[in-house]
Design an enzyme around this catalytic site. Sequence first.
Site, PDB file in Angstrom:
ATOM      1  N   GLY A 139      51.285  43.621  36.818  1.00 49.70           N
ATOM      2  CA  GLY A 139      51.871  43.817  35.323  1.00 49.70           C
ATOM      3  C   GLY A 139      50.631  44.091  35.169  1.00 49.70           C
ATOM      4  O   GLY A 139      49.049  43.692  35.292  1.00 49.70           O
TER       5      GLY A 139
ATOM      6  N   GLN B  75      44.078  43.042  29.005  1.00 50.10           N
ATOM      7  CA  GLN B  75      42.544  43.435  30.021  1.00 50.10           C
ATOM      8  C   GLN B  75      41.871  44.809  30.145  1.00 50.10           C
ATOM      9  O   GLN B  75      40.715  44.468  30.293  1.00 50.10           O
ATOM     10  CB  GLN B  75      43.688  43.152  30.957  1.00 50.10           C
ATOM     11  CG  GLN B  75      44.236  42.268  31.243  1.00 50.10           C
ATOM     12  CD  GLN B  75      44.791  41.833  32.034  1.00 50.10           C
ATOM     13  OE1 GLN B  75      46.007  42.502  32.695  1.00 50.10           O
ATOM     14  NE2 GLN B  75      44.384  41.847  33.500  1.00 50.10           N
TER      15      GLN B  75
ATOM     16  N   CYS C 161      45.328  38.135  39.288  1.00 49.19           N
ATOM     17  CA  CYS C 161      45.285  38.814  37.871  1.00 49.19           C
ATOM     18  C   CYS C 161      44.472  39.458  38.363  1.00 49.19           C
ATOM     19  O   CYS C 161      43.285  39.439  39.029  1.00 49.19           O
ATOM     20  CB  CYS C 161      44.617  37.406  37.126  1.00 49.19           C
ATOM     21  SG  CYS C 161      44.542  38.473  35.164  1.00 49.19           S
ATOM     22  N   LEU C 162      44.781  40.827  37.856  1.00 53.02           N
ATOM     23  CA  LEU C 162      43.624  42.357  37.842  1.00 53.02           C
ATOM     24  C   LEU C 162      42.117  41.809  37.123  1.00 53.02           C
ATOM     25  O   LEU C 162      41.198  42.103  37.496  1.00 53.02           O
ATOM     26  CB  LEU C 162      43.979  43.795  36.897  1.00 53.02           C
ATOM     27  CG  LEU C 162      45.279  44.131  38.006  1.00 53.02           C
ATOM     28  CD1 LEU C 162      45.781  45.176  37.408  1.00 53.02           C
ATOM     29  CD2 LEU C 162      44.789  44.262  39.716  1.00 53.02           C
TER      30      LEU C 162
ATOM     31  N   HIS D 194      52.745  35.288  32.379  1.00 50.16           N
ATOM     32  CA  HIS D 194      51.473  35.656  32.529  1.00 50.16           C
ATOM     33  C   HIS D 194      50.779  36.979  31.360  1.00 50.16           C
ATOM     34  O   HIS D 194      50.081  36.571  31.248  1.00 50.16           O
ATOM     35  CB  HIS D 194      51.142  36.037  34.041  1.00 50.16           C
ATOM     36  CG  HIS D 194      49.960  36.271  34.675  1.00 50.16           C
ATOM     37  ND1 HIS D 194      49.306  35.731  35.267  1.00 50.16           N
ATOM     38  CD2 HIS D 194      49.230  37.648  33.869  1.00 50.16           C
ATOM     39  CE1 HIS D 194      48.373  36.400  35.639  1.00 50.16           C
ATOM     40  NE2 HIS D 194      48.016  38.016  34.940  1.00 50.16           N
ATOM     41  N   GLU D 195      51.631  37.648  31.446  1.00 49.43           N
ATOM     42  CA  GLU D 195      51.092  38.870  30.444  1.00 49.43           C
ATOM     43  C   GLU D 195      51.360  38.418  29.784  1.00 49.43           C
ATOM     44  O   GLU D 195      50.173  38.638  28.348  1.00 49.43           O
ATOM     45  CB  GLU D 195      51.783  39.636  30.498  1.00 49.43           C
ATOM     46  CG  GLU D 195      51.852  40.856  32.688  1.00 49.43           C
ATOM     47  CD  GLU D 195      50.996  40.513  33.147  1.00 49.43           C
ATOM     48  OE1 GLU D 195      49.264  40.935  32.051  1.00 49.43           O
ATOM     49  OE2 GLU D 195      50.240  40.510  34.389  1.00 49.43           O
TER      50      GLU D 195
ATOM     51  N   HIS E 273      48.421  36.168  28.236  1.00 45.83           N
ATOM     52  CA  HIS E 273      47.502  37.086  27.970  1.00 45.83           C
ATOM     53  C   HIS E 273      46.675  37.663  26.558  1.00 45.83           C
ATOM     54  O   HIS E 273      45.874  37.531  26.058  1.00 45.83           O
ATOM     55  CB  HIS E 273      47.316  38.912  29.416  1.00 45.83           C
ATOM     56  CG  HIS E 273      46.770  38.381  30.320  1.00 45.83           C
ATOM     57  ND1 HIS E 273      45.342  38.291  30.691  1.00 45.83           N
ATOM     58  CD2 HIS E 273      47.323  38.701  31.645  1.00 45.83           C
ATOM     59  CE1 HIS E 273      44.970  38.664  32.087  1.00 45.83           C
ATOM     60  NE2 HIS E 273      46.637  38.108  32.198  1.00 45.83           N
TER      61      HIS E 273
HETATM   62  C1  QAP Z   1      49.889  39.276  37.170  1.00 44.93           C
HETATM   63  O1  QAP Z   1      48.152  40.345  38.683  1.00 44.93           O
HETATM   64  C2  QAP Z   1      51.007  38.352  38.313  1.00 44.93           C
HETATM   65  O2  QAP Z   1      42.805  39.760  42.530  1.00 44.93           O
HETATM   66  C3  QAP Z   1      49.593  40.423  37.326  1.00 44.93           C
HETATM   67  O3  QAP Z   1      41.986  41.669  44.264  1.00 44.93           O
HETATM   68  C4  QAP Z   1      50.684  37.588  39.155  1.00 44.93           C
HETATM   69  O4  QAP Z   1      48.935  42.649  39.209  1.00 44.93           O
HETATM   70  C5  QAP Z   1      52.404  37.820  38.378  1.00 44.93           C
HETATM   71  C6  QAP Z   1      45.352  42.061  41.517  1.00 44.93           C
HETATM   72  C7  QAP Z   1      51.090  36.593  40.161  1.00 44.93           C
HETATM   73  C8  QAP Z   1      53.046  36.814  39.227  1.00 44.93           C
HETATM   74  C9  QAP Z   1      52.595  37.190  39.759  1.00 44.93           C
HETATM   75  C10 QAP Z   1      44.615  40.869  41.925  1.00 44.93           C
HETATM   76  C11 QAP Z   1      45.057  43.122  42.746  1.00 44.93           C
HETATM   77  C12 QAP Z   1      46.640  42.244  41.199  1.00 44.93           C
HETATM   78  C13 QAP Z   1      43.909  40.402  42.367  1.00 44.93           C
HETATM   79  C14 QAP Z   1      48.129  41.604  39.009  1.00 44.93           C
HETATM   80  C15 QAP Z   1      42.902  41.701  43.344  1.00 44.93           C
HETATM   81  C16 QAP Z   1      43.694  42.954  43.819  1.00 44.93           C
HETATM   82  C17 QAP Z   1      47.752  41.995  40.071  1.00 44.93           C
HETATM   83 CO    CO Z   2      47.111  38.588  34.314  1.00 47.92          CO
END
Ligand code: QAP
Ligand code: CO
Length: 167
Positions: A46, A51, A91-92, A133-134, A137
Amino acid sequence: MALLPILRYPDPRLHTRAVPVKVVDDRIRQLIADMAETMYEAPGIGLAATQVNVHERVIVIDVSEDKSELMALINPEIIEKDGEQTYEEGCLSVPGIYESVTRAEHVRVRALDANGQPFEFEAEGLLSVCVQHEIDHLDGKVFVEYLSNLKLNRIKSKLAKKARITA
Ligand code: QAP
Ligand code: CO
């Protein structure tokens, strides 16, 4: 198509409240294409426009196993929610940090698609967590801000330390 740079927490621009999209035109469709490319490359499930430092209400999500179910949500709104679930989120914008957050279990969402057409859907499980979550943001909120101050301060030190090494 273009890869967009992702803002890293605690960048203050992550606290900007995004404004609704007025017209879904080619500029917005290009933004969606670039956000999708950026999300897949990361890789992530996501990404909110906030972001990538665009403060308009656009998110992309793909929670499928094979990255085949891209969803673009414009001006998304949660119109119903119920229940509770706790999920380990990442989270990215907060790389390497994963923490449990409690959110609604089930949501009903209304949004515009990439053609400007309104649609609604129900989500539970991972998709429900991701939408919430999004949308956070877009409202300037990062998931780590649900944690205790103690945990948040530990995360900030960890990120600051990492930034010193990578800089
Ligand atoms: C949000 O998160 C989310 O730490 C999206 O080193 C997360 O795409 C929604 C990511 C969990 C629901 C459940 C995070 C990639 C990606 C990192 C992501 C990383 C590399 C996170
Ligand atoms: Co995020």
